[in-house]
Design a protein around this motif. Structure first.
Motif, mmCIF file in Angstrom:
data_model
loop_
_atom_site.group_PDB
_atom_site.id
_atom_site.type_symbol
_atom_site.label_atom_id
_atom_site.label_comp_id
_atom_site.label_asym_id
_atom_site.label_seq_id
_atom_site.Cartn_x
_atom_site.Cartn_y
_atom_site.Cartn_z
ATOM 1 N N MET A 1 9.439 1.706 8.212
ATOM 2 C CA MET A 1 8.284 1.982 7.356
ATOM 3 C C MET A 1 7.188 2.736 8.107
ATOM 4 N N MET A 2 7.019 2.448 9.396
ATOM 5 C CA MET A 2 6.043 3.208 10.189
ATOM 6 C C MET A 2 6.477 4.674 10.247
ATOM 7 N N ALA A 3 7.767 4.892 10.459
ATOM 8 C CA ALA A 3 8.300 6.263 10.525
ATOM 9 C C ALA A 3 8.064 6.995 9.207
ATOM 10 N N LYS A 4 8.360 6.326 8.084
ATOM 11 C CA LYS A 4 8.197 6.957 6.773
ATOM 12 C C LYS A 4 6.726 7.257 6.476
ATOM 13 N N THR A 5 5.850 6.349 6.936
ATOM 14 C CA THR A 5 4.413 6.560 6.704
ATOM 15 C C THR A 5 3.904 7.715 7.555
ATOM 16 N N TYR A 6 4.319 7.767 8.810
ATOM 17 C CA TYR A 6 3.929 8.895 9.669
ATOM 18 C C TYR A 6 4.435 10.215 9.077
ATOM 19 N N GLN A 7 5.639 10.160 8.511
ATOM 20 C CA GLN A 7 6.219 11.357 7.893
ATOM 21 C C GLN A 7 5.349 11.800 6.703
ATOM 22 N N PRO B 1 -6.844 0.983 -12.035
ATOM 23 C CA PRO B 1 -5.544 0.712 -11.409
ATOM 24 C C PRO B 1 -5.676 0.355 -9.930
ATOM 25 N N PRO B 2 -4.787 -0.528 -9.428
ATOM 26 C CA PRO B 2 -4.801 -0.827 -7.993
ATOM 27 C C PRO B 2 -4.440 0.433 -7.213
ATOM 28 N N THR B 3 -5.049 0.617 -6.071
ATOM 29 C CA THR B 3 -4.780 1.829 -5.296
ATOM 30 C C THR B 3 -4.265 1.452 -3.910
ATOM 31 N N GLY B 4 -3.591 2.393 -3.304
ATOM 32 C CA GLY B 4 -3.109 2.205 -1.937
ATOM 33 C C GLY B 4 -2.933 3.563 -1.303
ATOM 34 N N TYR C 1 0.832 -1.213 0.000
ATOM 35 C CA TYR C 1 0.000 0.000 0.000
ATOM 36 C C TYR C 1 0.866 1.264 0.000
ATOM 37 N N TYR C 2 1.944 1.242 0.766
ATOM 38 C CA TYR C 2 2.841 2.393 0.821
ATOM 39 C C TYR C 2 3.439 2.658 -0.570
ATOM 40 N N ALA D 1 -1.528 1.674 4.575
ATOM 41 C CA ALA D 1 -0.186 1.159 4.865
ATOM 42 C C ALA D 1 0.067 1.180 6.370
ATOM 43 N N LEU D 2 -0.260 2.316 6.998
ATOM 44 C CA LEU D 2 -0.021 2.463 8.435
ATOM 45 C C LEU D 2 -0.804 1.424 9.239
ATOM 46 N N GLU D 3 -2.028 1.189 8.804
ATOM 47 C CA GLU D 3 -2.880 0.199 9.482
ATOM 48 C C GLU D 3 -2.201 -1.177 9.478
ATOM 49 N N CYS D 4 -1.625 -1.539 8.346
ATOM 50 C CA CYS D 4 -0.942 -2.841 8.225
ATOM 51 C C CYS D 4 0.327 -2.888 9.078
ATOM 52 N N PHE D 5 1.123 -1.819 9.040
ATOM 53 C CA PHE D 5 2.359 -1.799 9.835
ATOM 54 C C PHE D 5 2.043 -1.865 11.333
#
Length: 234
Positions: free
Chosen positions: A189-195, A160-163, A139-140, A168-172
């Motif tokens: 990856m959690m850090a990058k998603t929060y960012q 197209p597939p979407t994410g 997703y990310y 992404a955060l929910e999964c991490f």
């Protein structure tokens, strides 16, 4: 299977898993290769996993060779047993890795199949943190696609597939709550998603965890390097 063979299989698996957990990938690979019944599901998916791990620190061309070899094992494992989460998980991971070697267009073409197998893995075993991590990464990756790749995606798929970063955060987070501190890359990856979601404090918290990881394998090494760099920019 005779009793002896069953015992020998479970001993081989146990030993191979132990070697894998200790990051002794070459020894685990050699052990699995020596097992007489190569067409055994439990041997096949483990060969896929360990061969992929061996490919990580290696510069090309050997890297490509190992990824393709790992994909063959994953393909065979899926044929032998499609009702176990591990076959879907490793097929998904390795289809993505292999198609990445074949160029951006091929990778994009395989997105739906990669997603389908990862969702199946999570469905078959919702308690496996790595499956949630991979799904989050999927997703990310879609949320983070550069514009030129988005163009390719929209020419290949009618829908197209979407994410999203939220998905992404929910999964991490699910991965982390299933097994805290199971994988350094999940923190990164959690850090990058929060960012990406502009939650700087949270991003800093997980980026610090990722930067301070004890380096035990190639993933930890990459994680530490990337997190240290990103932390300076936060």
């Amino acid at each position: 299977m005779a009793e002896e063979a069953v015992k020998s299989l479970s001993e081989t698996i146990q030993h191979a898993d132990q070697l894998f957990d200790e990051n002794n990938f070459q020894e685990a690979y050699d052990l699995l290769q020596k097992y007489p019944e190569q067409e055994t599901y439990d041997i096949k998916w483990r060969l896929a996993r360990v061969t992929y791990s061996l490919s990580k620190p290696v510069p090309s061309p050997r890297k490509e060779e190992l990824v393709r070899e790992a994909f063959r094992y994953a393909e065979e494992a899926l044929k032998l047993n499609d009702s176990d989460f591990a076959s879907h998980k490793w097929y998904s991971i390795l289809l993505d890795a292999k198609s990445g070697l074949d160029g951006i267009k091929e990778r994009v073409t395989q997105l739906e199949t990669v997603k389908k197998h990862m969702l199946r893995a999570v469905e078959l075993n919702p308690n496996d943190p790595t499956s949630w991590y991979i799904l989050g990464q999927f997703y990310y990756g879609l949320a983070d696609l550069p514009w030129y790749q988005r163009k390719i995606v929209s020419t290949i798929f009618a829908t197209p597939p979407t994410g999203t970063y939220e998905e992404a955060l929910e999964c991490f987070e699910k991965a982390e709550s299933t097994k805290p501190n199971f994988y350094s890359m999940n923190h990164l990856m959690m850090a990058k998603t929060y960012q990406a979601l502009k939650q700087t404090e949270k991003a800093k918290e997980f980026m610090t965890l990722a930067a301070n990881v004890a380096v035990l394998n190639e993933d930890d090494k990459q994680c530490k390097e990337e997190a240290t760099k990103l932390l300076k920019k936060l």
